[in-house]
Scaffold this motif. Structure first.
Motif, PDB file in Angstrom:
ATOM      1  N   ASN A  56      -7.160 -23.191 132.669  1.00 34.86           N
ATOM      2  CA  ASN A  56      -7.533 -23.580 131.312  1.00 34.86           C
ATOM      3  C   ASN A  56      -6.362 -24.189 130.547  1.00 34.86           C
ATOM      4  O   ASN A  56      -6.539 -24.750 129.469  1.00 34.86           O
ATOM      5  CB  ASN A  56      -8.077 -22.362 130.550  1.00 34.86           C
ATOM      6  CG  ASN A  56      -9.039 -22.773 129.446  1.00 34.86           C
ATOM      7  OD1 ASN A  56      -9.754 -23.764 129.574  1.00 34.86           O
ATOM      8  ND2 ASN A  56      -9.058 -22.017 128.371  1.00 34.86           N
ATOM      9  N   SER A  57      -5.144 -24.065 131.120  1.00 32.03           N
ATOM     10  CA  SER A  57      -3.974 -24.715 130.516  1.00 32.03           C
ATOM     11  C   SER A  57      -4.152 -26.227 130.477  1.00 32.03           C
ATOM     12  O   SER A  57      -3.444 -26.924 129.742  1.00 32.03           O
ATOM     13  CB  SER A  57      -2.710 -24.360 131.298  1.00 32.03           C
ATOM     14  OG  SER A  57      -2.860 -24.694 132.673  1.00 32.03           O
ATOM     15  N   LEU A  58      -5.109 -26.736 131.249  1.00 37.60           N
ATOM     16  CA  LEU A  58      -5.418 -28.168 131.210  1.00 37.60           C
ATOM     17  C   LEU A  58      -5.858 -28.606 129.817  1.00 37.60           C
ATOM     18  O   LEU A  58      -5.732 -29.784 129.463  1.00 37.60           O
ATOM     19  CB  LEU A  58      -6.526 -28.490 132.221  1.00 37.60           C
ATOM     20  CG  LEU A  58      -6.104 -28.660 133.680  1.00 37.60           C
ATOM     21  CD1 LEU A  58      -7.326 -28.662 134.583  1.00 37.60           C
ATOM     22  CD2 LEU A  58      -5.302 -29.933 133.851  1.00 37.60           C
ATOM     23  N   THR A  59      -6.381 -27.660 129.018  1.00 37.05           N
ATOM     24  CA  THR A  59      -6.858 -27.992 127.676  1.00 37.05           C
ATOM     25  C   THR A  59      -5.787 -28.707 126.867  1.00 37.05           C
ATOM     26  O   THR A  59      -6.059 -29.690 126.176  1.00 37.05           O
ATOM     27  CB  THR A  59      -7.298 -26.712 126.933  1.00 37.05           C
ATOM     28  OG1 THR A  59      -8.350 -26.093 127.666  1.00 37.05           O
ATOM     29  CG2 THR A  59      -7.800 -27.049 125.539  1.00 37.05           C
TER      30      THR A  59
ATOM     31  N   HIS B 250       1.927 -31.971 141.247  1.00 32.50           N
ATOM     32  CA  HIS B 250       1.326 -31.411 142.455  1.00 32.50           C
ATOM     33  C   HIS B 250       1.353 -29.881 142.480  1.00 32.50           C
ATOM     34  O   HIS B 250       0.398 -29.239 142.953  1.00 32.50           O
ATOM     35  CB  HIS B 250       2.052 -31.950 143.702  1.00 32.50           C
ATOM     36  CG  HIS B 250       1.768 -33.389 143.988  1.00 32.50           C
ATOM     37  ND1 HIS B 250       0.486 -33.885 144.109  1.00 32.50           N
ATOM     38  CD2 HIS B 250       2.601 -34.452 144.192  1.00 32.50           C
ATOM     39  CE1 HIS B 250       0.529 -35.177 144.368  1.00 32.50           C
ATOM     40  NE2 HIS B 250       1.807 -35.554 144.428  1.00 32.50           N
ATOM     41  N   VAL B 251       2.433 -29.279 141.964  1.00 32.38           N
ATOM     42  CA  VAL B 251       2.539 -27.811 141.993  1.00 32.38           C
ATOM     43  C   VAL B 251       1.479 -27.150 141.120  1.00 32.38           C
ATOM     44  O   VAL B 251       0.740 -26.264 141.597  1.00 32.38           O
ATOM     45  CB  VAL B 251       3.961 -27.362 141.593  1.00 32.38           C
ATOM     46  CG1 VAL B 251       4.015 -25.838 141.434  1.00 32.38           C
ATOM     47  CG2 VAL B 251       4.978 -27.815 142.634  1.00 32.38           C
ATOM     48  N   PRO B 252       1.340 -27.537 139.836  1.00 29.66           N
ATOM     49  CA  PRO B 252       0.266 -26.904 139.045  1.00 29.66           C
ATOM     50  C   PRO B 252      -1.125 -27.166 139.604  1.00 29.66           C
ATOM     51  O   PRO B 252      -1.985 -26.275 139.575  1.00 29.66           O
ATOM     52  CB  PRO B 252       0.433 -27.521 137.643  1.00 29.66           C
ATOM     53  CG  PRO B 252       1.350 -28.666 137.801  1.00 29.66           C
ATOM     54  CD  PRO B 252       2.190 -28.392 138.992  1.00 29.66           C
ATOM     55  N   TRP B 253      -1.361 -28.366 140.149  1.00 27.88           N
ATOM     56  CA  TRP B 253      -2.682 -28.637 140.723  1.00 27.88           C
ATOM     57  C   TRP B 253      -2.949 -27.763 141.944  1.00 27.88           C
ATOM     58  O   TRP B 253      -4.086 -27.324 142.165  1.00 27.88           O
ATOM     59  CB  TRP B 253      -2.804 -30.110 141.112  1.00 27.88           C
ATOM     60  CG  TRP B 253      -3.048 -31.043 139.962  1.00 27.88           C
ATOM     61  CD1 TRP B 253      -2.251 -32.075 139.546  1.00 27.88           C
ATOM     62  CD2 TRP B 253      -4.170 -31.030 139.073  1.00 27.88           C
ATOM     63  NE1 TRP B 253      -2.801 -32.700 138.455  1.00 27.88           N
ATOM     64  CE2 TRP B 253      -3.994 -32.083 138.141  1.00 27.88           C
ATOM     65  CE3 TRP B 253      -5.305 -30.236 138.964  1.00 27.88           C
ATOM     66  CZ2 TRP B 253      -4.897 -32.363 137.125  1.00 27.88           C
ATOM     67  CZ3 TRP B 253      -6.215 -30.509 137.944  1.00 27.88           C
ATOM     68  CH2 TRP B 253      -6.014 -31.558 137.039  1.00 27.88           C
ATOM     69  N   ALA B 254      -1.916 -27.453 142.724  1.00 22.15           N
ATOM     70  CA  ALA B 254      -2.089 -26.583 143.896  1.00 22.15           C
ATOM     71  C   ALA B 254      -2.463 -25.168 143.476  1.00 22.15           C
ATOM     72  O   ALA B 254      -3.316 -24.515 144.093  1.00 22.15           O
ATOM     73  CB  ALA B 254      -0.807 -26.567 144.724  1.00 22.15           C
TER      74      ALA B 254
ATOM     75  N   PHE C 252       2.867 -22.464 131.698  1.00 17.23           N
ATOM     76  CA  PHE C 252       4.176 -22.517 132.343  1.00 17.23           C
ATOM     77  C   PHE C 252       4.143 -23.241 133.697  1.00 17.23           C
ATOM     78  O   PHE C 252       5.179 -23.448 134.320  1.00 17.23           O
ATOM     79  CB  PHE C 252       4.735 -21.102 132.510  1.00 17.23           C
ATOM     80  CG  PHE C 252       5.095 -20.472 131.187  1.00 17.23           C
ATOM     81  CD1 PHE C 252       6.222 -20.878 130.490  1.00 17.23           C
ATOM     82  CD2 PHE C 252       4.290 -19.494 130.638  1.00 17.23           C
ATOM     83  CE1 PHE C 252       6.546 -20.307 129.266  1.00 17.23           C
ATOM     84  CE2 PHE C 252       4.602 -18.921 129.410  1.00 17.23           C
ATOM     85  CZ  PHE C 252       5.738 -19.330 128.725  1.00 17.23           C
ATOM     86  N   LEU C 253       2.934 -23.602 134.157  1.00 12.71           N
ATOM     87  CA  LEU C 253       2.836 -24.389 135.376  1.00 12.71           C
ATOM     88  C   LEU C 253       3.312 -25.820 135.152  1.00 12.71           C
ATOM     89  O   LEU C 253       3.782 -26.478 136.080  1.00 12.71           O
ATOM     90  CB  LEU C 253       1.376 -24.437 135.864  1.00 12.71           C
ATOM     91  CG  LEU C 253       0.711 -23.121 136.272  1.00 12.71           C
ATOM     92  CD1 LEU C 253      -0.755 -23.376 136.590  1.00 12.71           C
ATOM     93  CD2 LEU C 253       1.416 -22.521 137.477  1.00 12.71           C
TER      94      LEU C 253
END
Length: 515
Positions: free
Chosen positions: A298-301, A438-442, A427-428
């Protein structure tokens, strides 16, 4: 009709024995439901449900729209100049997203206790008023410290809203109706993204000297919130037992209508045994684990607008493209809750299936070349489809939890886990991971693999418990009575159905879990 009274007598009957109980032990609806027998005519039940819908559903949808718009003001303000104006670093910006949910977490249990102790509608209206002031105060902030303080207040106040809506939905609606109504007010998150996108677009055209577009955005949304607080104080009901828009006869029928839930309406007395039962119940922690993992993404918000802008779109184009995320969320939640309501015992299956398109979207975002702007944008839009899973989990938790104190505690635990996921997520998004991230998406992909498995595990556990109860002999030896004072002053004992005894789902062996 008397309010509360307690009795000490026992009444024998043809079934063996009756149990006299204090009215502090039973559901608040017991006085209304006592003595009622038989089912309500379907036409009358439908009439009352439509009347309830007309009076509370618009207010619930309006508030959920406003609260999500207010919560995402940070993300919209990111492209309106807030980071530059207040000299925020990437880490400080991420902390502003985190502190909202840490505050939400810290105050979630006190908020749930307050919702049990005080009138639900009035308590929510006070919280809405305070958060409206805090939102408007964003415009006066000049640095990270000021923004940190007002974001903390926002999180504190919002802790009452989803929890309050879960309680209200279970008070007024049957199980199947709850699935749809929770979906209706939750899909307003998508509406909020659309409207806030247009508001952001409009504020970009404001050229007031000494007052930037992001400040106008905060003032406008804060004013809308304050108006809504006033509407809630006067028009939002606390419970079907005292809803201003229902007659006394309709209140009794509204209570009788939800008898099939076997969860009652509410009880204002905190019961320690229900508190401990909630802590010992495995499904409480499975729902909590699901909420935590499902909300790390939800951090994508607060990142969506930044990611879209990084693809080469102008700020004006980015604000308008933000509306598409809202359209996707509206469509997916609407279809998801209708599928879950249509197919009996299909909540877990529908929720699990809706994670698949999100995983495809993540694959597109990570594997397509950076030059493929259209494909990357489409993948970004697809990641929002899985919202349906969390919406269904909210209504499902309310459907499978009985006992008002237990319900309050399980709601608090699940929403606290929701806060943990949301607090960890920002924090991602570290500067060194840009632009592909790439790291947060993984991490998000891993969450979206585990979440559907948790939903299916909950379903297996509840199905086994239902089978176990089906094999048990029916126990109808106990009947329950409370004391009522008639209009001429006489004290009489009237029978109360087990459904209004404020028993938990474990105590009431007639309770069956929806799947």
């Amino acid at each position: 009709m008397s309010s509360e009274s307690s009795v000490d007598v026992t009444k024998d009957d043809k079934h063996g024995h009756g149990v006299a109980v204090s009215s502090t032990e039973v559901d608040t609806a017991a006085q209304l439901a006592a003595g009622l027998s038989g089912d309500i005519e379907p036409e009358e039940a439908l009439r009352i449900r439509k009347k309830i819908d007309r009076h509370i559903l618009p207010l619930m949808c309006l508030l959920y729209w406003v609260q999500f718009m207010d919560k995402t003001t940070l993300g919209n303000s990111a492209i309106l100049g807030i980071q530059q104006a207040t000299h925020l670093t990437t880490n400080q910006y991420n902390w502003l997203g985190t502190i909202f949910y840490l505050s939400y977490l810290l105050f979630e249990y006190p908020q749930n206790l307050a919702l049990q102790r005080f009138p639900v509608g009035k308590w929510m209206s006070i919280n809405i008023f305070v958060w409206g002031i805090a939102l408007a105060c964003h415009a006066a902030c000049k640095n990270f410290a000021g923004l940190f303080a007002v974001r903390l207040v926002l999180g504190m106040c919002e802790g009452s809203i989803t929890a309050g809506f879960m309680i209200v939905s279970s008070m007024f609606y049957t199980r199947n109706e709850q699935t749809l109504r929770v979906g209706y007010w939750f899909l307003m998150n998508g509406t909020a993204q659309i409207i806030s996108g247009f508001v952001s677009f409009g504020t970009l055209h404001i050229t007031t000297k000494g007052f930037e577009p992001w400040q106008w955005f905060m003032i406008i949304t804060g004013a809308i919130t304050l108006i809504l607080a006033v509407l809630y104080w006067f028009f939002f009901p606390d419970s079907p037992t005292n809803a201003w828009f229902l007659t006394m006869d309709e209140r009794a029928k509204a209570v009788q209508r939800i008898k099939e839930n076997q969860t009652g309406v509410e009880n204002k007395h905190f019961k320690r045994d229900q508190f401990y039962e909630a802590l010992r119940d495995p499904k409480t922690w499975l729902f909590a684990l699901f909420a935590a993992l499902d909300n790390i993404p939800n951090s994508l918000t607060n990142q969506q607008q930044i990611i879209v802008a990084s693809l080469g779109f102008t700020y004006l184009q980015t604000t308008l493209l933000g509306c598409v995320f809202g359209v996707v969320e509206i469509c997916t939640i609407f279809t998801g809750v209708h599928l879950a309501a249509r197919f009996k015992n299909g909540r877990a299956y529908v929720g699990a299936i809706y994670f698949t398109p999100a995983l495809v979207g993540i694959a597109l975002v990570n594997l397509l070349p950076w030059s493929n702007t259209a494909g990357l944008l489409a993948g970004q839009f697809m990641t929002g489809i899985c919202t349906t899973g969390f919406v269904l989990s909210l209504s499902w938790l309310g459907n499978v939890t009985a006992g008002h104190t237990k319900k309050v505690v399980t709601n608090a635990i699940m929403l606290s886990a929701y806060c943990v996921g949301n607090a960890a997520g920002p924090f991602l998004w570290k500067a060194q991971y840009k632009p592909r991230n790439h790291v947060p998406w993984a991490v998000i992909a891993a969450c979206y693999v585990v979440c559907p498995l948790i939903l299916l595990t909950i379903r297996v556990l509840l199905a086994r418990e239902n089978s176990k109860r089906d094999s048990e002999p029916v126990d109808d030896t106990d009947e329950y009575f409370i004391e009522r004072v008639t209009e001429d002053g006489k004290r009489i004992e009237v029978k109360v159905d087990k459904e209004f005894m404020d028993l938990t789902d474990r105590q009431n062996r007639d309770f069956r879990y929806v799947l």
